[in-house]
Design a protein around this motif. Structure first.
Motif, short mmCIF file in Angstrom:
data_model
loop_
_atom_site.label_atom_id
_atom_site.label_comp_id
_atom_site.label_asym_id
_atom_site.label_seq_id
_atom_site.Cartn_x
_atom_site.Cartn_y
_atom_site.Cartn_z
N THR A 156 47.04 41.20 37.07
CA THR A 156 48.23 42.02 37.26
C THR A 156 49.25 41.26 38.10
N THR A 157 50.42 41.86 38.25
CA THR A 157 51.38 41.37 39.23
C THR A 157 50.88 41.72 40.62
N SER A 158 51.56 41.28 41.64
CA SER A 158 51.13 41.48 43.02
C SER A 158 51.06 42.96 43.38
N GLY A 159 49.97 43.34 44.07
CA GLY A 159 49.85 44.69 44.58
C GLY A 159 48.64 45.46 44.10
N CYS A 160 47.89 44.92 43.16
CA CYS A 160 46.69 45.58 42.64
C CYS A 160 45.46 44.87 43.20
N PHE A 161 44.52 45.66 43.76
CA PHE A 161 43.33 45.09 44.40
C PHE A 161 42.06 45.82 43.98
N HIS A 162 40.96 45.11 44.11
CA HIS A 162 39.63 45.69 43.91
C HIS A 162 38.84 45.49 45.20
N ASN A 163 39.42 46.00 46.28
CA ASN A 163 38.84 45.77 47.62
C ASN A 163 37.56 46.55 47.85
N TYR A 164 37.52 47.74 47.27
CA TYR A 164 36.36 48.59 47.50
C TYR A 164 35.46 48.56 46.28
N THR A 165 34.23 48.15 46.47
CA THR A 165 33.27 48.11 45.37
C THR A 165 32.52 49.43 45.33
#
Length: 406
Positions: A156-165
């Protein structure tokens, strides 16, 4: 009257339960018509700098790199019979669906065989919009060389995260920022999701749910496919409520608004060789450095007679696309203990950085497809002989011979 109201209420409630569980089929890609709703790329790999030329539809069929086999399954493959000289590229296939699928879609991919081997880089993925990565990308199946399992990712562009599993995600989160070159990656820990193990088990099924609540990707080896899938057909709806925990669980609540970062997606299947992941020296050499005398991906694999690409093909019984107008459940099934968990910690390639599309500036110096009819190995189904072109070649060769003898 009261009994009537209760009955009516129960009817509505049951209807809502069905609505929240079932997806309706909107497209079935299978059998002799499998390729009808796909576009062929028809250009060199200027996206990941792979050493292939993705053929157009006519050449893919005539050269036997796309066809329907005797089992009725679609086959997409790398050329494994032509001899390639440096700096030529090897012919392959990349196809994209004519349809785009919006949030609220579900895709099921039944695969008997997936490409594998040193230098091989296959992918089953989706892409939104013409400008990458503004519309988002979902990698359902992607692996390289001799990796023992699949890797999933979002781009994606900046700003999307998968920090929490999420606790029910079966895979291992490797990269958390979806805007990095590698994307936010999850490595599959279940066995036989790729390579020779996948083939030995008769393949398996991958599924991806594209929902406002998140993006969820499942994998089942052939023996473990849920009954709702095995009992479905080319016209039935699908119930996902008993699918169990996903391999990758990208929750929207984990700092990634799906509707903000993803536009309607097209499905893509391709096979490239080497390039800016499989061919990276730090990735290729530890796994395949003994493949040839140079230890270089292109030199020791792409160049030559192509016999090392006998396993570089997809065999696909079907791909089905579904949609729903209602809310469907977010996967919440508890995780299970994985027997013989894949150890991805020591294998090169997982979570590797690749060159983003915006950085690609290379020029086309590769081999373009031959106009000659070439049925390939065991090709059957959809291909046609261009007799006019064959006659032109025969007359041309005859003229050359006549001139030399005169």
């Amino acid at each position: 009257m009261q009994l009537l109201q209760i009955t009516s209420t129960l009817t509505v409630f049951c209807g809502l339960l069905v609505l929240t569980r079932a997806y309706d089929l909107v497209r079935d890609y299978s059998g002799i018509t499998f390729f009808d709703e796909w576009d062929f790329f028809g250009s060199w790999d200027n996206l990941t700098l792979g050493d292939v030329y993705w053929l157009d539809e006519s050449d893919a069929f005539s050269q036997g790199l796309a066809y329907i086999n005797s089992a009725g399954n679609a086959v997409i493959k790398v050329d494994n019979t032509h001899s390639i000289q440096s700096p030529q590229k090897r012919n392959s296939v990349r196809i994209t669906t004519k349809d785009s699928y919006a949030v609220g879609s579900l895709w099921i991919f039944d695969l008997v065989h997936v490409p594998f081997g040193c230098s091989v880089w296959p992918a089953v993925w989706t892409l939104g919009g013409p400008t990458w990565p503004e519309g988002g990308e979902i990698d359902v199946l992607e692996a390289i060389n001799l990796m023992p399992s699949n890797q999933m990712a979002l781009h994606t562009t900046s700003g999307c995260f998968h920090n929490y599993t999420p606790p029910n995600q079966l895979g291992a989160t490797l990269v958390t920022d979806c805007s990095t070159a590698a994307g936010c990656t999850v490595g599959e820990l279940q066995p036989n999701s790729y390579g020779s193990g996948f083939a030995a088990m008769g393949g398996g099924v991958f599924a991806a749910q594209f929902d406002v609540a998140g993006i969820f990707i499942w994998f089942w080896s052939r023996a473990n496919i849920p009954s709702s899938i095995t009992q479905s057909n080319s016209s039935s709806s699908i119930d996902i409520s008993q699918w169990g925990p996903p391999s990758a669980s990208y929750l929207a609540a984990d700092q990634c608004d799906i509707t903000e970062f993803f536009t309607p997606q097209q499905l893509i299947i391709d096979i490239t060789l080497c390039g800016n992941w499989a061919g990276l020296p730090e990735v290729y050499f530890p796994a395949c450095g003994d493949k040839g005398p140079t230890g270089i991906c292109y030199n020791d694999n792409v160049v030559g007679d192509g016999s090392n690409y006998d396993d570089a093909y997809f065999e696909i019984p079907y791909i089905r696309a579904y949609t729903t107008g209602g809310v469907v459940p977010t996967p919440t099934a508890a995780p299970f203990d994985i027997i013989s968990k894949v150890d991805i910690s020591t294998y090169p390639g997982y979570g590797s950085v690749t060159i983003p599309l915006s950085a690609v500036t290379a020029l086309d110096t590769g081999l373009h497809p031959s106009p000659m009819f070439y049925p390939g190995n065991g090709a059957s189904g959809r291909y046609q002989v261009d007799f006019g072109l064959m006659i032109w070649w025969v007359l041309s060769i005859g003229a050359i011979i006549f001139i030399r003898l005169a």
